[in-house]
Scaffold this motif. Structure first.
Motif: not given
Length: 171
Positions: A49-62
């Motif tokens: 997803d090129q529109t949301k590349t902040d690592e914090s998004v990945e942590k929220e998904l985890e």
């Protein structure tokens, strides 16, 4: 495994896959005749997803995945940003990223389609995982630095102590 795939699918991520050890371990466990699944250190969920590349998004998904299946060691990565972390050219997609994993036997991904059928991607083929042969991907063969990473992983992972029929190749 289906429960894990269904949980990941619920996130509705673009170009998502569960990859690497999750897939390889199942294949090798089956080929070794193991009745119980080998524990893997994490379940790698990737997406692009090129529109949301902040690592914090990945942590929220985890966190979301842990709320669905708290006993699963989730690891979520957006491959649209991982080229920066890995200091290599940008990936075009998740499958492109998978093709550049260190080992051909790790360069595998599975997901569920709209009908909950399992879909496999194997950009480096399935022969090596099926034959239990560990080799570096073409991308990792390109430089000494990447080959050093491959060799370190072979030592760290100790796959042959878990799956004794596995053959490791040093190129």
């Amino acid at each position: 495994m289906m429960e894990i795939l269904r949980a990941a699918k619920r996130l509705n991520l673009p170009d998502w896959w569960i990859c690497a050890g999750f897939v390889r371990a199942k294949i090798w466990d089956t080929l070794h005749g193991y009745e119980e699944a080998t524990n893997t250190p994490d379940v790698d969920v990737i997406y692009f997803d090129q529109t949301k590349t902040d690592e914090s998004v990945e942590k929220e998904l985890e966190t979301k995945l842990r709320s669905l299946l708290p006993d699963v060691p989730w690891s979520v990565k957006n491959e649209a940003r991982m080229h920066v972390v890995n200091d290599i050219p940008a990936y075009a997609s998740s499958v492109d990223a998978i093709s550049k994993f260190p080992e051909t036997t790790t360069a595998l991904g599975v997901k569920l389609d709209d009908k909950d059928c399992v879909v496999l991607t194997a950009p480096c083929g399935i022969e090596d995982v099926w034959n239990m042969e560990v080799r570096p991907t073409t991308f990792f063969k390109e430089t000494r630095e990447r080959m050093a990473i491959y060799e370190r992983r072979i030592v760290q992972k100790k796959w042959q102590s878990i799956w004794p029929k596995v053959k490791v190749y040093h190129t």
